[in-house]
Each structure stands twice: as C-alpha cells, then as structure tokens.
Design a protein around this motif. Structure first.
Motif, PDB file in Angstrom:
ATOM      1  N   CYS A 126     -23.039-138.891 -21.113  1.00 29.27           N
ATOM      2  CA  CYS A 126     -24.349-138.757 -20.355  1.00 29.27           C
ATOM      3  C   CYS A 126     -24.017-137.877 -19.065  1.00 29.27           C
ATOM      4  O   CYS A 126     -25.265-137.276 -18.373  1.00 29.27           O
ATOM      5  CB  CYS A 126     -24.894-140.088 -19.872  1.00 29.27           C
ATOM      6  SG  CYS A 126     -25.309-141.179 -21.247  1.00 29.27           S
ATOM      7  N   HIS A 140     -24.350-147.770 -21.173  1.00 32.63           N
ATOM      8  CA  HIS A 140     -23.302-146.716 -21.464  1.00 32.63           C
ATOM      9  C   HIS A 140     -22.182-147.401 -22.099  1.00 32.63           C
ATOM     10  O   HIS A 140     -20.921-146.760 -22.389  1.00 32.63           O
ATOM     11  CB  HIS A 140     -22.624-146.072 -20.139  1.00 32.63           C
ATOM     12  CG  HIS A 140     -23.623-145.573 -19.402  1.00 32.63           C
ATOM     13  ND1 HIS A 140     -23.989-143.973 -19.700  1.00 32.63           N
ATOM     14  CD2 HIS A 140     -24.212-145.678 -18.232  1.00 32.63           C
ATOM     15  CE1 HIS A 140     -24.916-143.683 -18.600  1.00 32.63           C
ATOM     16  NE2 HIS A 140     -25.169-144.626 -17.839  1.00 32.63           N
ATOM     17  N   CYS A 143     -20.558-145.210 -24.853  1.00 28.93           N
ATOM     18  CA  CYS A 143     -20.375-143.634 -24.303  1.00 28.93           C
ATOM     19  C   CYS A 143     -18.918-143.742 -23.850  1.00 28.93           C
ATOM     20  O   CYS A 143     -18.141-144.605 -23.995  1.00 28.93           O
ATOM     21  CB  CYS A 143     -21.153-143.696 -23.026  1.00 28.93           C
ATOM     22  SG  CYS A 143     -23.054-143.532 -23.213  1.00 28.93           S
TER      23      CYS A 143
END
Length: 364
Positions: A126, A140, A143
């Motif tokens: 991101c 997240h 991620c």
C-alpha cells in the motif's frame, strides 16, 4: 553487531525484544506485550481482568504458525527466555559504547487504528507506514511489509538522486530560456532590417507607393508581433516550469531535513512523483529551426508603374510569371515592328516566272 541485531528483532513489532521475553513451545521468542496482543486478538471473547486474560486460550506463532495452547495464566504462564534478555543487555551496552544512541522524539506518529501502537513498519503493497498490529490483525495482514528504517534509507537515497537530477535540469532549461531570448532579439532585428529594406525601395516611388508601403509594413509587423507573442509565451512557460522545479527542489530539501522517518515517508512518495513529472519537459513546445527568419518579405519593384498598386511580397511563382509576361511582350513588340516595316513597302513585288530554256542551257 548488525547480524546480532537481526536475531534480536521481534517478528511482531519489528524492534529489539522488550523485556520480559517469552519463549513459545516452538522455541520462537516474542515480547510479552506482543504475545499478549496476539493472544487477545485471537481470543476476543475471553473474559479479561485488569487488561490481562484470566483464562486459557490459544493462538498461532507468527513465525512458524505453530498453535500455542495456554493455560489459565495466559501469556504469563509462558517461560521467560533469560538468555535472550541477557544477550539484549550485552548488545545494548556494546552498541552504546560504539556509537551514540539515536535520539527518539516524543512526537513519533501513532497508528490511527491502534492508538496505543507506534508506526514502526512500512507496507510495501500500500506504500504507507503502519504499525505491527495492522500487519498481524488489521487491514495490512495480507500485505508485504518491511522495517521502517530500510524503506527510509531507500527513499531518502531516491530523493537525494532526484534533487541532483533537478539541479542538473535547472542549468539545461536556463540555457533554453537564453536561446529563446536570443531568438526574440533575432526576430526583432530581422523585422527591423526587412522594414528598412522595404522603406529604402519605396522611397524611390514614394508618391505612388505610400499606401502600399504602409500595408506591407503592417504585414511584416503583424508576423513579427505574432512570432514575438509566441516566443515570449513559450519563454514564460519555461520560466514557470523552472519556478515550479525550484519550489519542488526547495520542498525536497526541507523534507530531507525531517528527522522522523515516518513523517518523512508520508511526504517523500508524492514528492518523488512530483519530481518525476517536473523533470519531464516533453509537454513544452520547441521552436522550429529558422522560425526567426523573415526573409520571405523581400520585395521586387521591376513591374510597370500601372500595376504598382498591386505590389505584394514576391514568391517564386510570381517571378516565373513576370519572366513569361516579359517574353510575350517582347514577341508582340517584334511582330508589331515587322508588320509596320512591311506596311511601308508600297510597290508590289514582281510575279515569280520560270527560267528561260536558253539560260538553263547555258548554265548547264
């Protein structure tokens, strides 16, 4: 020391283990606070007392995903890793004696979602700084993340290179602006020279050509003004672009002075994008070669006085027509002269007769 530091990093907060350090059944280590945060997040419905879980539960190790089962004491029932704690103490003493400890500011940004967690990691997916709890349980968790310090160093290097590139482009654009100024002076000089040539030629036929001279001068002035307006407008565009680059460079220098990594990363990404756009000058127009030339306003006054009112700037086609008209007039003049000469002969010519035989015989 760098290798040792990597072995003492908590996989949750990505910082050196904070005492007390607990050891999981899978032999992986965690800060007790981080272990407690994971345990509470994995068992949200268990009753708590004084901020700690009062009954057993389970959670998975963040390093190997091994399931850890806890008794009624919760994470406080896990065994402390005294060896790791002693190593941390020795590491801190060694790092303190070798180099000064980095100063921590009290205004370190905190996570907006987890208000008690500091922003200590960077989400590569991101492209935003975040906290370790967001990675484990938040938005997240799927991620790819990296330590804040490593991303800070990479983007700081990119920003330094971009500032150097902007400084190099400054000199190049300044040279283009100087060339545009020289083009303006050349257009003005060529316009004045061409108008002077026209005035010198018109002075010989001033009585008839005064009105026409004014019209042709206006044409030269009109194109001169048009070109000057275009060049000056293009010059202003380059100056505005140069001023915008200077502002971006100033912002980059101010950002370079930001000591806090998270604050720096929050502004570095858009600033790098702005620098990338500012270094691109493909949207700025370039002056064509010979744009300042105005020699096409040359004039020729060899035509007859009867057509002086239609004088205009000459072209190649006009010169060819003048030559053809001149040749036709010469032919017509020769024909008229020949007819006039023949008309002056009043006596008719004798008829043509065949030669006599005698003359033919003698001659043979």
């Amino acid at each position: 020391m760098d290798i040792l530091e990597k072995q003492l990093i908590c996989p949750i907060c990505l910082e050196i283990f904070t005492k007390p350090v607990v050891i999981l059944p899978c032999q992986h280590n965690l800060c007790r606070k981080c272990a407690n945060d994971i345990f509470q997040a994995s068992n949200p419905y268990l009753p708590t007392r004084g901020g700690s879980v009062s009954s057993g539960g389970r959670f998975r190790c963040p390093s190997c995903r091994h399931e850890v089962v806890l008794d009624r004491h919760g994470v406080y029932g896990l065994q402390r890793n005294l060896l790791v704690e002693n190593i941390i103490d020795m590491y801190k003493q060694g790092s303190t004696s070798s180099k000064p400890a980095p100063q921590r500011t009290d205004d370190q940004p905190m996570c907006e979602v987890h208000e008690d967690e500091k922003i200590n990691i960077y989400c590569l997916t991101c492209s935003v700084p975040t906290c370790s709890m967001c990675k484990v349980f938040g938005s997240h968790k799927d991620c790819e993340v990296s330590p804040l310090k490593s991303v800070y160093q990479v983007q700081k290097t990119e920003l330094t290179d971009s500032i150097a590139m902007m400084a190099g482009n400054h000199d190049r654009i300044q040279g283009i602006i100087s060339q545009l100024e020289e083009t303006c002076r050349a257009i003005e000089e060529n316009g004045r020279r061409q108008k002077s040539h026209l005035c010198e030629k018109f002075d010989n036929l001033y009585a008839i050509l005064e009105d026409r001279k004014r019209e042709m001068s206006l044409k030269v002035s009109a194109e001169q003004d048009e070109k000057l307006i275009y060049i000056r407008g293009l010059k202003r565009k380059y100056e505005d672009h140069l001023e915008n680059m200077a502002k971006i460079v100033e912002s980059g220098i101010q950002t370079m002075e930001e000591p806090e990594m998270a604050v720096f990363l929050q502004t570095a990404k858009p600033l790098l994008q702005m620098m990338g756009e500012a270094t691109n000058t493909s949207h700025l127009e370039k002056v064509e070669h010979g744009y300042e030339n105005m020699d096409h306003y040359s004039a020729n006054f060899k035509k007859e006085r009867g057509v002086l009112s239609s004088i205009n700037f000459i072209t190649d086609e006009d010169e060819e027509e003048v030559d053809l008209v001149g040749a036709e007039k010469d032919i017509q003049k020769e024909q008229a002269t020949s007819e006039e000469f023949l008309g002056t002969q009043t006596d008719p010519l004798p008829p043509l007769l065949p030669p006599s035989p005698e003359k033919h015989t003698q001659s043979s």
